[in-house]
Design a protein around this motif. Sequence first.
Motif, short mmCIF file in Angstrom:
data_model
loop_
_atom_site.label_atom_id
_atom_site.label_comp_id
_atom_site.label_asym_id
_atom_site.label_seq_id
_atom_site.Cartn_x
_atom_site.Cartn_y
_atom_site.Cartn_z
N ALA A 1 -2.90 19.90 7.31
CA ALA A 1 -3.39 19.44 6.01
C ALA A 1 -2.27 19.38 4.99
O ALA A 1 -2.18 18.43 4.20
CB ALA A 1 -4.49 20.36 5.54
N GLU A 2 -1.41 20.39 5.01
CA GLU A 2 -0.27 20.36 4.08
C GLU A 2 0.66 19.21 4.39
O GLU A 2 1.16 18.52 3.49
CB GLU A 2 0.47 21.69 4.15
N SER A 3 0.88 18.99 5.72
CA SER A 3 1.76 17.87 6.11
C SER A 3 1.16 16.55 5.69
O SER A 3 1.83 15.68 5.13
CB SER A 3 1.98 17.90 7.63
N GLU A 4 -0.18 16.40 6.00
CA GLU A 4 -0.85 15.15 5.61
C GLU A 4 -0.83 14.97 4.09
O GLU A 4 -0.65 13.87 3.58
CB GLU A 4 -2.29 15.18 6.14
N SER A 5 -0.99 16.10 3.40
CA SER A 5 -0.97 16.03 1.94
C SER A 5 0.38 15.57 1.44
O SER A 5 0.48 14.74 0.54
CB SER A 5 -1.33 17.39 1.36
N GLN A 6 1.43 16.15 2.02
CA GLN A 6 2.78 15.73 1.61
C GLN A 6 3.02 14.27 1.92
O GLN A 6 3.62 13.53 1.13
CB GLN A 6 3.81 16.62 2.30
N THR A 7 2.51 13.84 3.16
CA THR A 7 2.69 12.42 3.53
C THR A 7 1.95 11.52 2.55
O THR A 7 2.50 10.51 2.07
CB THR A 7 2.16 12.20 4.95
N MET A 8 0.70 11.88 2.26
CA MET A 8 -0.09 11.06 1.33
C MET A 8 0.56 11.05 -0.05
O MET A 8 0.55 10.01 -0.73
CB MET A 8 -1.50 11.61 1.25
N MET A 9 1.11 12.21 -0.47
CA MET A 9 1.79 12.24 -1.76
C MET A 9 3.01 11.33 -1.75
O MET A 9 3.26 10.60 -2.73
CB MET A 9 2.20 13.68 -2.07
N ALA A 10 3.74 11.35 -0.61
CA ALA A 10 4.93 10.47 -0.53
C ALA A 10 4.50 9.01 -0.56
O ALA A 10 5.12 8.18 -1.25
CB ALA A 10 5.72 10.79 0.75
N GLU A 11 3.43 8.66 0.27
CA GLU A 11 2.94 7.28 0.25
C GLU A 11 2.47 6.88 -1.13
O GLU A 11 2.71 5.76 -1.60
CB GLU A 11 1.82 7.14 1.27
N ALA A 12 1.73 7.80 -1.76
CA ALA A 12 1.23 7.48 -3.10
C ALA A 12 2.38 7.26 -4.07
O ALA A 12 2.32 6.36 -4.91
CB ALA A 12 0.34 8.60 -3.58
N LYS A 13 3.41 8.11 -3.93
CA LYS A 13 4.58 7.92 -4.80
C LYS A 13 5.22 6.57 -4.53
O LYS A 13 5.62 5.85 -5.46
CB LYS A 13 5.57 9.04 -4.58
N GLY A 14 5.30 6.20 -3.18
CA GLY A 14 5.90 4.89 -2.86
C GLY A 14 5.06 3.76 -3.42
O GLY A 14 5.59 2.81 -4.00
N GLU A 15 3.74 3.79 -3.15
CA GLU A 15 2.86 2.74 -3.68
C GLU A 15 2.92 2.69 -5.19
O GLU A 15 2.94 1.60 -5.79
CB GLU A 15 1.43 3.01 -3.23
N ALA A 16 2.99 3.84 -5.80
CA ALA A 16 3.08 3.85 -7.26
C ALA A 16 4.37 3.21 -7.72
O ALA A 16 4.40 2.44 -8.69
CB ALA A 16 2.97 5.29 -7.77
N ALA A 17 5.46 3.53 -7.00
CA ALA A 17 6.74 2.92 -7.39
C ALA A 17 6.69 1.42 -7.20
O ALA A 17 7.17 0.65 -8.05
CB ALA A 17 7.87 3.53 -6.54
N THR A 18 6.06 0.95 -6.05
CA THR A 18 5.95 -0.49 -5.81
C THR A 18 5.12 -1.15 -6.90
O THR A 18 5.48 -2.21 -7.43
CB THR A 18 5.32 -0.72 -4.43
#
Length: 409
Positions: free
Chosen positions: A297-314
């Motif tokens: 869950a922590e790994s998935e959370s970090q991944t989702m946070m990274a994806e969200a940060k990427g999508e947000a940056a895009t």
Amino acid sequence: MFIAIGLTGAAGVWAFVVLLRQLYYICQPSEVLIFAGLRQSTASGKRVGYRTVRGGSALRIPLLEEVMRLDLSNMIIDLRVENAYSKGGIPLNVSGVANIKISGDEPGIHNAIERLIGKTQDEIRHIAKETLEGNLRGVMSSLTPEQLNEDKITFARTLLEEAEDDLQRLGLVLDTLQIQNISDDVRYLDSIGRKQLVELKRDSRIAEAEANSQSAVKQAENERITALRRLDKDLAIATANAQKRTTDALTRRAAVVAEVEASVGAELARAEAELPVQQERIKQVTEQLQADIVAPAESESQTMMAEAKGEAATIIEQGRSQAEGLQDLVDSLKRSGDDAKRLFLLQKLEPLLNMLSDTVQPIEVEEVNLVAQKDGGNTLSIATLLKQLQNSTGLQLPISPPKSESPPD
């Protein structure tokens, strides 16, 4: 000659002694001497025509004073009043004895000199008797026969108070007064006596009844005390039995408590022994949960946070690019004027038409046949029509070669 002179001197002395005896008066303790003739002042300041001597001696002034004696000894008066009406209209007969005397003190002595001087003891006694009997009648009229008969001391005291002022005006003093007998001719006091006798018998019977009732009450009280003592004895026995049962219960309680404590101690020992195992199991489960659930869950959370940060940056970059493009478009439109605005609207019209055409439900067209006119028709006009249809509707129709007509049989 010497004898004559001696006889003359002796006669003179004798004459002087005789004269002195006529002028010198000795006052007895039970009398008062009144030297009348010259005006004197009393102790109260009153001017009178006499002077008094009590318990001593004095000389009379010749030709100017006259000496009189006033006896102060006690006088006994027998009082008897008959048919004197008491309060309530009952005629009573009262007899008594009074002791009076002439007052020797001021102002009573002056009243006695003015009113009683020259009177004999019998006359003074008669005046005092009449005065006391009149006062006696007045006192009897204010008291009932019962009061007169039952309380003679109060009757005598009231008579003394009533007669004191009248006797004081006469210069007399009432020393004692004793009421000896009270009777009546209508036998009213006898009836009172009979009534009192009846009341006495009644009171004795009441007292006897009260004594009997008190005896009965005492007997009942003794029985109550006996019953209470019996109850106390029974209560003491019951209390002893209860205490014995309580002691037995307490003894059994100790054994039961010890047994329960032993059982609880065994359970506690087993629980304490099982506690490390359970703690290790909890640790194992915790590590397993950490590996199976928490870590992924922590790994998935970090991944989702990274994806969200990427999508947000895009999105941010796209927004920034669109904003810059729109800003450039606005600037160019401002520079181009009204024609540029019309051109921009025409460019936006095509997506709008596409959106409108998307709202139309699709139509399945299996086959479209175009029949050319026989006269004047040619292949180029049909191809041009199909192209226009494709441009306007988006439908691309295949062009099939024309069927050859079979020769008739």
